[in-house]
Write a protein that holds these residues in place. Structure first.
Motif, PDB file in Angstrom:
ATOM      1  N   ASP A   1      63.559  16.697 -32.018  1.00  0.00           N
ATOM      2  CA  ASP A   1      62.266  16.732 -32.709  1.00  0.00           C
ATOM      3  C   ASP A   1      61.343  15.610 -32.231  1.00  0.00           C
ATOM      4  O   ASP A   1      60.144  15.831 -31.969  1.00  0.00           O
ATOM      5  N   ARG A   2      61.903  14.400 -32.125  1.00  0.00           N
ATOM      6  CA  ARG A   2      61.063  13.281 -31.708  1.00  0.00           C
ATOM      7  C   ARG A   2      60.576  13.479 -30.282  1.00  0.00           C
ATOM      8  O   ARG A   2      59.382  13.236 -29.972  1.00  0.00           O
TER       9      ARG A   2
ATOM     10  N   SER B   1      57.376  26.503 -29.794  1.00  0.00           N
ATOM     11  CA  SER B   1      56.345  25.470 -29.975  1.00  0.00           C
ATOM     12  C   SER B   1      55.695  25.113 -28.647  1.00  0.00           C
ATOM     13  O   SER B   1      54.456  24.909 -28.568  1.00  0.00           O
TER      14      SER B   1
ATOM     15  N   SER C   1      52.302  15.877 -27.722  1.00  0.00           N
ATOM     16  CA  SER C   1      51.161  14.959 -27.633  1.00  0.00           C
ATOM     17  C   SER C   1      50.687  14.811 -26.186  1.00  0.00           C
ATOM     18  O   SER C   1      49.470  14.727 -25.922  1.00  0.00           O
TER      19      SER C   1
ATOM     20  N   GLN D   1      57.782  15.992 -30.223  1.00  0.00           N
ATOM     21  CA  GLN D   1      56.502  15.453 -30.647  1.00  0.00           C
ATOM     22  C   GLN D   1      55.811  14.704 -29.500  1.00  0.00           C
ATOM     23  O   GLN D   1      54.587  14.812 -29.303  1.00  0.00           O
ATOM     24  N   THR D   2      56.614  13.968 -28.728  1.00  0.00           N
ATOM     25  CA  THR D   2      56.051  13.251 -27.577  1.00  0.00           C
ATOM     26  C   THR D   2      55.529  14.235 -26.534  1.00  0.00           C
ATOM     27  O   THR D   2      54.440  14.059 -25.959  1.00  0.00           O
TER      28      THR D   2
END
Length: 474
Positions: free
Chosen positions: A301-302, A453, A309, A305-306
């Motif tokens: 997940d982390r 995603s 972005s 997110q990177t």
């Protein structure tokens, strides 16, 4: 009298011719003869009357005698009938008493046999050596034990009952594990526990040997705790002593516990080794899978997110470098592979992502089908060993019957040990296979989620070219 009548007739015939002188003499003679004849006839009548009276009296006497004899005969006949009935009744009573006597004899002999079998397994028999001779006399064939035999048998039981309530400490001999006879201090607690302590401090439990005439050491080490408690009691330092309330079953278990793993496996037969081989192979595969899958990170997940972005900032080169650095995440590797197709249609992007996932799938699912097969093979081998052991058991029964259960223990042990080992190998393999399978499913789910995603983010940044799908082109 008849002679006189004939003489008279003769004279009459002779006198018919002579003269008158002779006739007078003949008449006189005839009258004389007639008188004599009447006299004799009267005497004869008197004699006949007297004899008739005597005969009548004698007949009356005889009739009385006959009546008495007849009455006596009837009495004797009635008595004879009564004696016959009494004889039949006595025979019936004798038969009943004989049956009861036989039943009593059988009961006494059965009790004596049971007593002999019990005394052969009793710890008190070495202290009462007279038991065997007494039982031998009672069990002598074709001899009724009698009241004395019953008293002796009862006396033996009373001795055993009395001994079962006593704790006996004495000096005596026993047979050690090597078969040699040694002298030591012997302790008997009731009829269920016996132990010894030698001069060197060695202590152990005892059991009956040689039909109860001797005590033998139980093979196996009782352990440090039990041994210390036993020695403390013998030396008077403790009032407690470990007892065997299982009547020898715990001691037999103690002897079996001395067997090593190799001896235990040998009793399972040849099919034990294929089951062990299956377990070793499965263990190696499980270790390899845990090592491989443990290096892969599932929760990205982390990282996602990177990556998102960077996609929003259109930093494509930095995004590829980040995915290369996070190569221990399958999702990052797949996204890094898919970034090379930016600007293509959505169908191509999705196919590229699926292609990368298919490349990762064999690495994730490697050896999992093999583990599933091994988990199914192990209990089947155990079942095969069970069938083989039961076949050996029935062959033994066919040859030797069921008289000695110990002759059948080999086949039964083989059947049970292989089944136990097969299940012991299969159950952990199935559990570990399920854990690994869930780990793969978690990684695949994470990759599919992050792929959606990623595709949406590319569409928002206009990096997916609008075009016809493969279905429309076809």
């Amino acid at each position: 009298m008849k002679y006189k009548i004939l003489t008279l007739v003769t004279l009459l015939i002779t006198a018919s011719v002579p003269a008158h002188a002779q006739w007078s003499g003949a008449v006189a003679e005839t009258r004389k003869l007639a008188a004599e004849t009447r006299s004799e006839a009267a005497k004869t009548r008197d004699l006949i009357t007297s004899e008739k009276k005597a005969v009548v009296n004698e007949k009356a006497q005889l009739e009385k005698v006959i009546a008495a004899k007849h009455k006596q005969h009837e009495e004797l006949k009635a008595r004879y009938e009564a004696l016959l009935q009494q004889e039949a009744r006595l025979k019936e009573e004798l038969a009943q008493q004989a049956h009861e006597l036989k039943t009593i004899d059988g009961t006494i002999r059965t009790s004596a046999k049971q007593a002999r079998d019990y005394f052969h397994e009793s710890l008190t028999t070495p202290e009462f050596p007279h038991r065997e001779p007494v039982l031998s006399v009672i069990l002598t064939p074709e001899t009724f034990p009698g009241l004395e035999g019953i008293k002796n048998l009862l006396r033996l039981y009373m001795e055993e009952m009395s001994a079962s309530g006593r704790v006996q400490l004495r000096e005596g001999s026993f047979v050690n594990a090597d078969g040699r006879t040694e002298t030591a201090r012997l302790l008997r607690i009731g009829t269920f526990t016996a132990a010894f302590k030698k001069q060197d401090g060695t202590a152990g439990f005892l059991r009956p040997l040689h039909e109860g005439s001797l005590l033998g050491a139980v093979p196996g080490n009782p352990g440090w705790t039990l041994g210390r408690g036993m020695r403390a009691y013998f030396e008077g330092e403790s009032d407690t002593f470990p007892v065997d309330i299982s009547n020898g079953a715990a001691l037999a278990r103690l002897e079996q516990d001395q067997k090593g793993i190799y001896e235990w496996l040998q009793t399972g037969g040849l099919l034990v080794w294929p089951i062990i081989l299956v377990g070793i192979i499965a263990l190696g595969l499980v270790i390899e899978r845990f090592y491989t899958l443990g290096r892969l990170r599932g929760n990205s997940d982390r990282n996602m997110q990177t990556i998102l972005s960077m996609i929003r900032a259109r930093k494509w080169h930095e995004c590829q470098e980040f995915c290369a650095r996070a190569s221990n995440f399958p999702t990052c590797r797949i996204i890094g592979h898919t970034l090379g197709y930016m600007g293509a249609t959505r169908e191509i992007i999705e196919n590229a992502y699926q292609e990368a996932m298919l490349k990762e799938l064999p690495v994730l699912e490697r050896f999992l089908p093999t583990l599933s097969v091994l988990a199914a093979v192990a209990p089947l081998l155990g079942l095969l060993g069970t069938v083989t052991g039961m076949i050996n058991t029935f062959q033994t029964i066919t040859l030797y019957g069921t008289g000695d259960p110990r002759m059948m223990s080999g086949g039964i042990s083989e059947a049970l040990i292989t089944t136990q080992l097969g299940l012991a190998v299969a159950v952990p393999i199935m559990i570990l296979h399920h854990i690994l399978e869930r780990r793969v499913d978690a990684l695949m789910g994470d990759m599919e989620e992050k792929g959606t995603s990623f595709t949406v983010a590319l569409m928002q940044q206009g990096q997916i070219r609008q075009g016809e799908s493969y279905g429309a082109a076809a």
